[in-house]
Design an enzyme around this catalytic site. Structure first.
Site, short mmCIF file in Angstrom:
data_model
loop_
_atom_site.label_atom_id
_atom_site.label_comp_id
_atom_site.label_asym_id
_atom_site.label_seq_id
_atom_site.Cartn_x
_atom_site.Cartn_y
_atom_site.Cartn_z
N GLU A 1 47.13 -31.53 29.67
CA GLU A 1 48.01 -32.62 30.13
C GLU A 1 48.75 -33.20 28.92
OE1 GLU A 1 48.00 -36.77 32.72
OE2 GLU A 1 46.10 -35.94 32.03
N GLN B 1 36.31 -38.88 29.83
CA GLN B 1 37.66 -39.32 29.48
C GLN B 1 37.97 -39.18 27.99
OE1 GLN B 1 40.43 -41.51 31.41
NE2 GLN B 1 41.18 -40.25 29.74
#
EC number: 3.5.4.1
Length: 427
Positions: free
Chosen positions: A218, A157
């Site tokens: 993203e 992450q």
């Protein structure tokens, strides 16, 4: 309802076929599919599809089960941005325990089972020295196996190179049993780190014989172009079918000349794509004034170019998305709208974006309504895909290995005018 193995499903509709069909089951497999001459009566060990549509189970190709059910804990994402979501998750991650992860994941998995999902790919945060969430999810994978096939992505992450010991933690996650190597190149400190992280991702996938699923571009930054590196590496290594680029929301902002060149490489590489319409339309465009970008990747153009693309949830009730009940028809409904796939044929074929295309992304081999395949299927109380989506029907039955694992009684609405009248929203 009896949990005995079914022998036959009768009075079924099949996509693209006329009339009614019966599906014969034996030893958890589909043994034969035959046309019916008319409506058949129910018999012992048969299931009446009630002239509903039989399709393969829904597939969830992209979700974060380690973060699910944490919206507002301890704080809500007030800005609605991806980056505040990461900050809010960092706060919640400090409170993680093994049992906490398992309880929340199971809660959403039950929702998925109820909604006809039988195959799930979940990303699990491995930017954690203890790998608490990963170890918990590996246990959940074994526990849920009778009802759902769960793939686990080792997801860095906070970066592979930008997080302390990020690469070592990613590799340890693979050694422990993660099925898929993840990456997040656009979140690395520099472009150079991002490219290098992808090279390391492919090297680990080859070393451990794993699939790849990259959180890729993203962001609304049109200069974020890591998808070209993903595609080039996949093409060079001959791994395209095993590689997925998730999100690629920056592609929404690429200029036409660059996109034209890029699509040639994407087709050559054979990689898969996952768009997450509910979350993409919520998180992207947050730094725009007006006009605001929709911020979803070029799904329509991918379909027209023969590139495999599917739809996922991404998040359910967590710091990145405050809503959701794990209903794939909600995902499809939003996706067709924001991608402007609203022609009759596009809507009718839309179920492919949450079934067959997703199965290809997950590299599923035993999938589909065909003799010889496992008797895994769902029944929708609808005539076809168009009808199912327009009326947002529930999953009437979910069948796995020839046994019913979920059922929903259709709601009935009555209006009281001059005479009471049942409303089914059909024309």
């Amino acid at each position: 309802m009896s949990n005995n193995a079914l022998q036959t499903i009768i009075n079924a509709r099949l996509p693209g076929e006329e009339g009614l069909w019966q599906i014969h089951l034996q030893d958890g497999k589909i043994s034969a599919i035959d046309a019916q001459s008319g409506v058949m009566p129910i018999t012992e060990n048969s299931l009446d599809a009630e002239q509903g549509l039989v399709i393969p189970p829904f597939v969830e190709p992209h979700i974060h089960l380690d973060t699910t059910q944490t919206a507002g804990q301890p704080n809500w994402n007030q800005s609605g941005t991806l980056f505040e979501g990461i900050e809010r998750w960092a706060e919640r991650k400090a409170l993680l325990t093994h049992d906490d992860v398992k309880q929340r994941a199971w809660q959403t998995l039950k929702w998925q089972i109820a909604n006809g999902i039988q195959h799930v790919r979940t990303h699990v945060d491995v930017s954690d020295a203890t790998l608490t969430a990963l170890k918990a999810m590996l246990e959940v994978k074994q526990e849920v196996a009778p009802w759902i096939d769960l793939q686990i992505v080792a997801f860095p992450q906070e970066g592979i190179l930008s997080y302390p010991n990020g690469e070592a933690l990613l590799e340890e996650a693979l050694r422990l049993g993660a099925d898929v190597v993840g990456a997040i190149p656009h979140f690395e400190f520099t472009r150079e780190y991002g490219v290098e992280s992808l090279h390391k991702t492919f090297a680990l996938a080859q070393k451990y014989d794993r699939l790849i699923d990259v959180h890729c571009d993203e962001i609304d930054d049109e200069q974020s172009r890591f998808v070209e590196t993903v595609a080039a590496l996949a093409h060079h290594e001959g791994m395209g079918a095993r590689v997925t680029a998730s999100h690629t929301t920056a592609m929404h902002s690429y200029n036409g000349a660059y996109t034209s060149r890029l699509f040639r490489l994407l087709k050559m590489s054979g990689i898969n794509f996952v768009a997450n319409p509910l979350v993409n339309i919520h998180l992207q465009g947050r730094f725009d004034t007006y006009p605001k970008r929709r911020g979803i990747t070029r799904v329509k153009e991918m379909l027209e170019s023969g590139i495999n693309v599917c739809f996922g949830h991404d998040d359910v009730f967590d710091p990145w998305y405050p809503l959701g009940t794990a209903n794939m028809l909600q995902v499809l409904h939003m996706g067709l709208h924001v991608c402007q796939l609203m022609g009759y044929g596009q809507i009718n074929d839309g179920l492919n974006l949450i079934t067959h295309h997703s199965a290809r992304t997950l590299n599923l081999q035993d999938y589909g309504i065909a003799a010889g395949n496992s008797a895994n299927l769902i029944i929708l109380p609808a005539e076809n895909g168009f009808d199912a989506l327009r009326r947002q029907v529930p999953v009437r039955y979910s069948v796995r290995g020839g046994k019913v694992i979920a059922s929903t009684q259709p709601a009935q609405t009555t209006v009281y005018l001059e005479q009471p009248e049942a409303i089914d929203y059909k024309r």
